[in-house]
Design a protein around this motif. Structure first.
Motif, PDB file in Angstrom:
ATOM      1  N   PHE A   1       2.366  10.956 -10.082  1.00  0.00           N
ATOM      2  CA  PHE A   1       1.157  11.054 -10.898  1.00  0.00           C
ATOM      3  C   PHE A   1       0.463  12.398 -10.668  1.00  0.00           C
ATOM      4  O   PHE A   1       0.058  13.070 -11.618  1.00  0.00           O
ATOM      5  CB  PHE A   1       0.202   9.895 -10.581  1.00  0.00           C
ATOM      6  N   VAL A   2       0.340  12.818  -9.431  1.00  0.00           N
ATOM      7  CA  VAL A   2      -0.269  14.109  -9.118  1.00  0.00           C
ATOM      8  C   VAL A   2       0.590  15.246  -9.683  1.00  0.00           C
ATOM      9  O   VAL A   2       0.071  16.229 -10.213  1.00  0.00           O
ATOM     10  CB  VAL A   2      -0.474  14.255  -7.591  1.00  0.00           C
ATOM     11  N   ALA A   3       1.902  15.109  -9.605  1.00  0.00           N
ATOM     12  CA  ALA A   3       2.795  16.121 -10.169  1.00  0.00           C
ATOM     13  C   ALA A   3       2.640  16.201 -11.687  1.00  0.00           C
ATOM     14  O   ALA A   3       2.644  17.295 -12.266  1.00  0.00           O
ATOM     15  CB  ALA A   3       4.245  15.801  -9.803  1.00  0.00           C
ATOM     16  N   ALA A   4       2.483  15.083 -12.352  1.00  0.00           N
ATOM     17  CA  ALA A   4       2.298  15.076 -13.803  1.00  0.00           C
ATOM     18  C   ALA A   4       0.968  15.714 -14.199  1.00  0.00           C
ATOM     19  O   ALA A   4       0.902  16.471 -15.176  1.00  0.00           O
ATOM     20  CB  ALA A   4       2.385  13.653 -14.337  1.00  0.00           C
ATOM     21  N   VAL A   5      -0.081  15.431 -13.439  1.00  0.00           N
ATOM     22  CA  VAL A   5      -1.382  16.047 -13.720  1.00  0.00           C
ATOM     23  C   VAL A   5      -1.294  17.551 -13.506  1.00  0.00           C
ATOM     24  O   VAL A   5      -1.789  18.347 -14.314  1.00  0.00           O
ATOM     25  CB  VAL A   5      -2.484  15.403 -12.855  1.00  0.00           C
ATOM     26  N   GLY A   6      -0.629  17.971 -12.439  1.00  0.00           N
ATOM     27  CA  GLY A   6      -0.447  19.403 -12.185  1.00  0.00           C
ATOM     28  C   GLY A   6       0.365  20.069 -13.281  1.00  0.00           C
ATOM     29  O   GLY A   6       0.069  21.191 -13.697  1.00  0.00           O
ATOM     30  N   ALA A   7       1.404  19.401 -13.756  1.00  0.00           N
ATOM     31  CA  ALA A   7       2.215  19.953 -14.838  1.00  0.00           C
ATOM     32  C   ALA A   7       1.416  20.057 -16.132  1.00  0.00           C
ATOM     33  O   ALA A   7       1.561  21.014 -16.885  1.00  0.00           O
ATOM     34  CB  ALA A   7       3.457  19.090 -15.048  1.00  0.00           C
ATOM     35  N   ALA A   8       0.553  19.089 -16.390  1.00  0.00           N
ATOM     36  CA  ALA A   8      -0.279  19.140 -17.600  1.00  0.00           C
ATOM     37  C   ALA A   8      -1.284  20.287 -17.521  1.00  0.00           C
ATOM     38  O   ALA A   8      -1.512  20.991 -18.509  1.00  0.00           O
ATOM     39  CB  ALA A   8      -1.006  17.811 -17.782  1.00  0.00           C
ATOM     40  N   ILE A   9      -1.864  20.490 -16.353  1.00  0.00           N
ATOM     41  CA  ILE A   9      -2.807  21.605 -16.189  1.00  0.00           C
ATOM     42  C   ILE A   9      -2.083  22.935 -16.353  1.00  0.00           C
ATOM     43  O   ILE A   9      -2.552  23.839 -17.045  1.00  0.00           O
ATOM     44  CB  ILE A   9      -3.505  21.508 -14.816  1.00  0.00           C
ATOM     45  N   TRP A  10      -0.922  23.079 -15.721  1.00  0.00           N
ATOM     46  CA  TRP A  10      -0.160  24.322 -15.842  1.00  0.00           C
ATOM     47  C   TRP A  10       0.291  24.550 -17.282  1.00  0.00           C
ATOM     48  O   TRP A  10       0.247  25.676 -17.782  1.00  0.00           O
ATOM     49  CB  TRP A  10       1.060  24.286 -14.922  1.00  0.00           C
ATOM     50  N   GLY A  11       0.713  23.495 -17.958  1.00  0.00           N
ATOM     51  CA  GLY A  11       1.164  23.625 -19.349  1.00  0.00           C
ATOM     52  C   GLY A  11       0.042  24.053 -20.274  1.00  0.00           C
ATOM     53  O   GLY A  11       0.241  24.888 -21.161  1.00  0.00           O
TER      54      GLY A  11
ATOM     55  N   MET B   1       0.811  -1.200   0.000  1.00  0.00           N
ATOM     56  CA  MET B   1       0.000   0.000   0.000  1.00  0.00           C
ATOM     57  C   MET B   1       0.852   1.261   0.000  1.00  0.00           C
ATOM     58  O   MET B   1       0.510   2.247  -0.641  1.00  0.00           O
ATOM     59  CB  MET B   1      -0.911  -0.045   1.232  1.00  0.00           C
ATOM     60  N   ALA B   2       1.972   1.227   0.719  1.00  0.00           N
ATOM     61  CA  ALA B   2       2.860   2.385   0.782  1.00  0.00           C
ATOM     62  C   ALA B   2       3.482   2.665  -0.587  1.00  0.00           C
ATOM     63  O   ALA B   2       3.730   3.822  -0.945  1.00  0.00           O
ATOM     64  CB  ALA B   2       3.942   2.165   1.825  1.00  0.00           C
ATOM     65  N   ALA B   3       3.710   1.595  -1.359  1.00  0.00           N
ATOM     66  CA  ALA B   3       4.274   1.784  -2.700  1.00  0.00           C
ATOM     67  C   ALA B   3       3.292   2.525  -3.602  1.00  0.00           C
ATOM     68  O   ALA B   3       3.700   3.338  -4.439  1.00  0.00           O
ATOM     69  CB  ALA B   3       4.634   0.436  -3.301  1.00  0.00           C
ATOM     70  N   LEU B   4       2.006   2.277  -3.446  1.00  0.00           N
ATOM     71  CA  LEU B   4       1.009   2.985  -4.252  1.00  0.00           C
ATOM     72  C   LEU B   4       0.971   4.469  -3.915  1.00  0.00           C
ATOM     73  O   LEU B   4       0.768   5.311  -4.791  1.00  0.00           O
ATOM     74  CB  LEU B   4      -0.364   2.352  -4.051  1.00  0.00           C
ATOM     75  N   VAL B   5       1.183   4.793  -2.643  1.00  0.00           N
ATOM     76  CA  VAL B   5       1.216   6.205  -2.232  1.00  0.00           C
ATOM     77  C   VAL B   5       2.408   6.890  -2.888  1.00  0.00           C
ATOM     78  O   VAL B   5       2.309   8.023  -3.373  1.00  0.00           O
ATOM     79  CB  VAL B   5       1.263   6.319  -0.701  1.00  0.00           C
ATOM     80  N   TRP B   6       3.565   6.210  -2.913  1.00  0.00           N
ATOM     81  CA  TRP B   6       4.742   6.799  -3.538  1.00  0.00           C
ATOM     82  C   TRP B   6       4.559   6.950  -5.047  1.00  0.00           C
ATOM     83  O   TRP B   6       5.124   7.861  -5.661  1.00  0.00           O
ATOM     84  CB  TRP B   6       5.983   5.957  -3.242  1.00  0.00           C
ATOM     85  N   LEU B   7       3.808   6.083  -5.670  1.00  0.00           N
ATOM     86  CA  LEU B   7       3.530   6.217  -7.096  1.00  0.00           C
ATOM     87  C   LEU B   7       2.501   7.319  -7.371  1.00  0.00           C
ATOM     88  O   LEU B   7       2.451   7.876  -8.467  1.00  0.00           O
ATOM     89  CB  LEU B   7       3.033   4.887  -7.665  1.00  0.00           C
ATOM     90  N   LEU B   8       1.692   7.606  -6.377  1.00  0.00           N
ATOM     91  CA  LEU B   8       0.685   8.642  -6.529  1.00  0.00           C
ATOM     92  C   LEU B   8       1.309  10.041  -6.584  1.00  0.00           C
ATOM     93  O   LEU B   8       0.797  10.920  -7.277  1.00  0.00           O
ATOM     94  CB  LEU B   8      -0.313   8.551  -5.368  1.00  0.00           C
ATOM     95  N   ILE B   9       2.417  10.253  -5.906  1.00  0.00           N
ATOM     96  CA  ILE B   9       3.067  11.572  -5.872  1.00  0.00           C
ATOM     97  C   ILE B   9       3.498  12.016  -7.272  1.00  0.00           C
ATOM     98  O   ILE B   9       3.165  13.124  -7.705  1.00  0.00           O
ATOM     99  CB  ILE B   9       4.240  11.558  -4.869  1.00  0.00           C
TER     100      ILE B   9
END
Length: 60
Positions: free
Chosen positions: A11-21, A1-9
């Motif tokens: 992913f959220v950064a990529a979504v934020g970068a796509a929105i900003w771009g 479960m902890a590995a999924l949280v680390w993969l989520l970080i």
């Protein structure tokens, strides 16, 4: 479960970068047209303004 949280970080950064771009690449030509029209009016007003060379010329 902890590995999924680390993969989520990233992913959220990529979504934020796509929105900003997409926001940074938006079409902003409408504002430029209004600013250019305002600058043209400013130039016309400056051409019509007195030069100031005859200010105070009637003082003896």
């Amino acid at each position: 479960m902890a590995a999924l949280v680390w993969l989520l970080i990233p992913f959220v950064a990529a979504v934020g970068a796509a929105i900003w771009g997409s926001w940074a690449a938006r079409d902003r030509t409408m504002g430029d047209i209004a600013e250019l029209n305002g600058y043209a009016r400013f130039r016309d007003a400056m051409e019509k303004a007195p030069s100031g060379s005859d200010v105070g010329s009637d003082v003896a």
